[in-house]
Design a protein around this motif. Sequence first.
Motif, short mmCIF file in Angstrom:
data_model
loop_
_atom_site.label_atom_id
_atom_site.label_comp_id
_atom_site.label_asym_id
_atom_site.label_seq_id
_atom_site.Cartn_x
_atom_site.Cartn_y
_atom_site.Cartn_z
N PHE A 98 -8.69 2.90 -5.83
CA PHE A 98 -8.95 3.93 -4.82
C PHE A 98 -8.40 5.28 -5.30
CE2 PHE A 98 -8.46 5.00 -0.01
CZ PHE A 98 -9.56 5.85 -0.11
N GLY A 99 -7.17 5.26 -5.84
CA GLY A 99 -6.57 6.48 -6.36
C GLY A 99 -7.34 7.03 -7.55
N ILE A 121 -4.65 9.02 1.53
CA ILE A 121 -4.82 7.59 1.20
C ILE A 121 -3.82 6.74 1.98
CG2 ILE A 121 -4.62 5.87 -0.65
CD1 ILE A 121 -5.64 7.97 -2.59
N TYR A 157 -3.80 8.21 -9.04
CA TYR A 157 -4.51 9.41 -8.59
C TYR A 157 -4.27 10.63 -9.49
CZ TYR A 157 -0.14 10.62 -6.11
OH TYR A 157 1.17 10.90 -5.79
N VAL A 181 -5.58 -0.28 -4.34
CA VAL A 181 -5.01 1.07 -4.21
C VAL A 181 -5.11 1.83 -5.53
CG1 VAL A 181 -2.93 2.38 -3.65
CG2 VAL A 181 -3.46 0.31 -2.37
N VAL A 215 -3.93 14.20 -1.58
CA VAL A 215 -4.69 12.95 -1.69
C VAL A 215 -3.83 11.72 -1.40
CG1 VAL A 215 -5.95 11.45 -3.30
CG2 VAL A 215 -6.42 13.90 -3.26
N ASN A 249 -10.61 8.77 -6.45
CA ASN A 249 -10.39 10.13 -5.94
C ASN A 249 -10.12 11.12 -7.06
OD1 ASN A 249 -10.16 10.40 -2.76
ND2 ASN A 249 -9.38 8.38 -3.30
N CYS A 308 1.21 4.04 -2.98
CA CYS A 308 0.78 5.41 -2.68
C CYS A 308 1.84 6.44 -3.04
CB CYS A 308 0.44 5.53 -1.19
SG CYS A 308 -1.16 4.86 -0.76
N SER A 352 0.83 -1.21 0.00
CA SER A 352 0.00 0.00 0.00
C SER A 352 0.86 1.25 0.00
CB SER A 352 -0.92 0.02 1.22
OG SER A 352 -1.75 -1.11 1.25
#
Length: 373
Positions: A291-292, A320, A218, A288, A316, A295, A212, A208
């Motif tokens: 999720f990115g 996260i 993202y 992930v 962001v 957003n 990130c 993760s």
Amino acid sequence: RVVPLTKHKDAVKLVTGCLSLVLVVGLNVFLQGNANDESSHTDYMVQLMSKGDNSIMQSINGFFIVNKLCANSLLNSNNLQGLLNIILAILISILLVVIYYVLGNKLYLKSVIGMSETYSKRKNVFNEGSKGNLIANSPRKALVKKDLKIIFRTPQFFINCVAMLIYMPAIFIVLFVSNGSISKLSEFVSASSERYGFVIAIVFLATSLFICSAGTSYSSISREGKDFKVSKYIPIGYKIQVQSKLITSLLINSLGLIIIIGLLVWLKINILLFILSAIISASTIILVSLFGMYNDFKSPNLDWEDEKQMFKGNYVPAVIAILLMVIGGIYIVMSLFIKNYFLIFLIIFAVNIIASNIFYKKINKLAKNIYSN
């Protein structure tokens, strides 16, 4: 100004950006090595102090040319030698200012003008013929290729999306290798099967954090900036465009999976634990990445003039990362109470798949509004 590299601005930015990351990692290795050798530095300082005769002052060496002169002027502040040293330091400083001023006037303006020069490779399609230049391709594949070209050809995107994905794991590896924690960790993992659940939870957390640090997911829409309106008008459905961006994110973020697998091999863990950890790492990358993307689709930053502007002030990834750290912490605590590592694996895997499915559906709903308006 004196070399023809300004025509290759993007390549120079990309290379120097990556070299700066390598320099930071190298500096970390050097500092860690020095920290481990602290006793020898202490002994050296004790020897200098016991020697007397201003031996510490004589060992002063720095980046500034006038360092030693200024130090000697303070040391001899009550005699003529101190005055001569400070005068000499002032004269050298003035001389350097004059040299830089003259060089600046000679080079600066011409260098700025030279920055507008560009290089392009031209190909005459009429001479070579159209055969082989027009190949039917699937829209999904074409969009993925276009997105990858943008990431790899734009220095700021490459550094934030690809190089950072390698940089963060490199820092962690350096920290573990420099203090000998790798061998201890290997012994800890292989000591008992009851610790396998803890390892699986750590794999989720590490994956993760690594993902990130990279900005591929993202910034999936934000990378297009004001050119995003073109994506709204091309005759390709929003679902295919979403899938192409997801594939791009997964292709780049899979570097994280390769790094995790390499670390697991290095730790020489049990083959069953290796397989379970690799599955958790792969499913975490999917989670992930989605999720990115969610957003970015929810609040894309399309109004930027420079690529740096897009990443500047974007919190962001940090939010996260904190959220995933909390979830990873919960999994670690669970592994301490639940000794059945296969149950820990099933819980984490199930959460990853269910959450990924939810985010994918939400992204498609957001994309339908974004691409149609």
